[in-house]
Design an enzyme around this catalytic site. Structure first.
Site, PDB file in Angstrom:
ATOM      1  N   GLY A  12       0.841  -1.196   0.000  1.00  0.00           N
ATOM      2  CA  GLY A  12       0.000   0.000   0.000  1.00  0.00           C
ATOM      3  C   GLY A  12       0.873   1.241   0.000  1.00  0.00           C
ATOM      4  O   GLY A  12       1.663   1.450   0.916  1.00  0.00           O
ATOM      5  N   VAL A  80      -2.067  -7.568  -3.710  1.00  0.00           N
ATOM      6  CA  VAL A  80      -1.831  -8.588  -2.688  1.00  0.00           C
ATOM      7  C   VAL A  80      -3.150  -9.281  -2.364  1.00  0.00           C
ATOM      8  O   VAL A  80      -4.186  -8.625  -2.210  1.00  0.00           O
ATOM      9  CB  VAL A  80      -1.217  -7.940  -1.425  1.00  0.00           C
ATOM     10  N   GLU A 171     -18.569  18.146   1.673  1.00  0.00           N
ATOM     11  CA  GLU A 171     -17.794  18.738   0.580  1.00  0.00           C
ATOM     12  C   GLU A 171     -18.455  18.463  -0.773  1.00  0.00           C
ATOM     13  O   GLU A 171     -18.535  19.352  -1.623  1.00  0.00           O
ATOM     14  CB  GLU A 171     -16.356  18.209   0.636  1.00  0.00           C
ATOM     15  N   ASP A 300      -5.558   3.306   7.958  1.00  0.00           N
ATOM     16  CA  ASP A 300      -6.985   2.978   8.060  1.00  0.00           C
ATOM     17  C   ASP A 300      -7.246   1.495   8.292  1.00  0.00           C
ATOM     18  O   ASP A 300      -8.364   1.108   8.623  1.00  0.00           O
ATOM     19  CB  ASP A 300      -7.698   3.386   6.764  1.00  0.00           C
ATOM     20  N   ALA A 316      -5.632  11.178   7.143  1.00  0.00           N
ATOM     21  CA  ALA A 316      -4.299  11.119   6.541  1.00  0.00           C
ATOM     22  C   ALA A 316      -3.164  11.384   7.546  1.00  0.00           C
ATOM     23  O   ALA A 316      -2.180  10.623   7.566  1.00  0.00           O
ATOM     24  CB  ALA A 316      -4.225  12.084   5.361  1.00  0.00           C
TER      25      ALA A 316
END
Ligand SMILES: Cc1cc2nc3c(=O)[nH]c(=O)nc-3n(C[C@H](O)[C@H](O)[C@H](O)COP(=O)(O)OP(=O)(O)OC[C@H]3O[C@@H](n4cnc5c(N)ncnc54)[C@H](O)[C@@H]3O)c2cc1C
Length: 421
Positions: A12, A80, A171, A300, A316
């Site tokens: 990742g 993966v 948003e 996460d 983040a």
């Protein structure tokens, strides 16, 4: 490179994985970074791609390029599918890759709370492909409505439902309102885009629950002023081709966007270990697995608790802090040092934007809203983009859009059939 150096595999190349790889820059090790995409995606600005303000290449960069100067790092574009923790191998769709240390940073995806059948009609926003798909359906809705004589069908096409009143939902709702009321206002002849209906549905009592209640109230009032129909305490019970059912009645809509929940990547399943309700792997204080100190799970995908007992949020900065921590820890172990302090999360703050000129910001005691908040939000996001060129381009695009009310990426691309009939 000598064959005897430790093999560190990072799966990742999102916020957590990239940070882990970078922290291993000087380690005497072979670092392999594996991602199923060839790009790192800056997810906080994906909604701007979905709403035609930015192009995909403004918010995603080739992983290979980001790590080009890191001599000990190799990048593989592979998916993966399994981990053999006993033999210390990971399996991809093409290969088996051995490791001495493994960092799993495979993020999260949308959760439809047991209703995966809603996914085709209510796409979520996670990847570049999701953003361009949503952009396509928003723009096609206006195009189809323009070509349609039937008023009822027009009204349905011009109804946009966003499910979930967290930052992404807020948003998206604000940006779609901007598109309808400003960007497209003068571009059509048979429809008035300003009449589009934007409905934001939230199951809880208020929007942006991570913010103080007065800021949630401000967000709600700002969205309503922009013409968004905000419905809190409303539960979606079904999504279908023609709209949504809620506990407060049916809403016919041409576009439904899912921003309501996330579930971790299947890392817990690969490892055969315990996960929390969101599928996140329960890790120890150094983010490794209790029975496998050589396997780390971050971002996460990990269930981590801050020193105050609260869960570390899926954002983040948290993923980046975990990545940096684990990369540094492994580098120390490779150098023959042991120990190290447990991971400590430092919460920097929360930000969310509402349309093109307002935002809410909570950074410790600093609370900003309105235009000042929006300027802060813009500067913070530009700062975190990768590369000077992208920072400049995004800043210029926003400045131009701000002056002209325009959105430069209004392209309908792709061959997928739109869901509007
Ligand atoms: C629309 C949206 C808006 C957001 N806005 C904000 C915001 O404003 N502020 C904020 O702080 N956070 C925001 N977040 C949350 C933030 O993006 C995440 O918390 C963060 O990306 C988590 O980092 P990560 O490294 O754990 O996972 P990710 O960044 O998601 O990276 C996971 C990586 O793993 C790769 N991967 C997954 N599975 C596999 C596999 N099987 N094989 C190989 N590779 C795999 C993926 O391709 C991806 O590159 C937002 C998220 C979304 C979706």
């Amino acid at each position: 490179m000598a064959l005897s150096v430790p093999r560190i595999v990072v799966v990742g190349a999102g916020f957590g994985g990239l940070e882990a790889a970078k922290a291993l820059d000087r380690a005497a090790a072979e670092v392999t970074v594996i991602d199923r995409h060839n790009h790192h995606c800056f997810q906080p600005l994906l909604y701007q791609v979905a709403t035609a303000a930015l192009s995909p290449a403004d918010v995603a960069w080739p992983i290979r390029h980001i790590l080009r100067d890191q001599r000990n790092a190799t990048v593989l574009m592979e998916e993966v599918v399994a981990v053999d923790a006993a033999r210390k191998y990971i399996r991809t769709t093409m290969n088996e890759i051995p490791y001495d240390y493994l960092v799993l940073a495979t993020g999260a995806t949308h959760s439809y709370f047991g209703h995966d059948e809603w996914a085709p009609v209510a796409p979520g926003l996670k990847r570049i492909e999701d953003a361009t798909r949503i952009r396509r359906s928003i723009l096609i809705a206006f195009e189809r409505a323009e070509a349609m004589a039937d008023r009822a069908a027009q009204n349905r096409l011009l109804t946009f439902v966003i499910v979930g009143g967290g930052a992404t939902g807020v948003e998206m709702a604000g940006a779609i309102a901007d598109i309808a009321r400003q960007t497209l206002a003068a571009d059509f002849r048979n429809i008035d885009p300003r009449a589009a209906r934007i409905v934001l549905i939230e199951a809880g009592p208020r929007l942006l629950p991570a913010f103080p209640p007065d800021m949630s109230d401000y967000v709600r009032a700002t969205l309503m002023k922009a013409g968004v129909d905000v419905r809190t305490d409303t539960m979606v019970t079904k999504c279908d081709e023609g709209g949504v059912d809620t506990n407060a009645g049916r809403i016919d809509a041409g576009t439904v966007i899912w921003a309501a929940g996330v579930v971790a990547s299947p890392a817990a399943r690969w490892l055969g270990v315990e996960a929390d309700r969101a599928g996140r792997v329960k890790v120890g204080p150094d983010l490794s697995l209790p029975d496998h100190p050589e396997i780390f799970v971050i971002g996460d995908t990990a269930a981590v608790f801050a020193s105050d007992g609260h869960p570390v949020p899926g954002i983040a900065p948290a993923a980046k802090q975990m990545g940096h921590y684990v990369g540094t820890l492994i580098a120390a172990r490779v150098a023959g040092q042991s120990g190290g302090k447990p991971f400590r999360y430092r919460h920097l703050g929360d930000l969310a934007t509402i349309g093109r000129r307002a935002a809410v910001v909570k950074f410790g005691r600093l609370q900003l809203k309105g235009f000042v908040g929006w300027v802060f939000w813009s500067v913070a996001h530009i700062y975190f983009l990768i590369g000077l060129r992208y920072r400049f381009m995004v800043a210029f695009t926003w400045f131009w859009d701000y002056l002209t009310f325009q959105r430069g990426a209004r392209l309908i691309t792709g061959s997928e059939q739109p869901r509007q009939k």
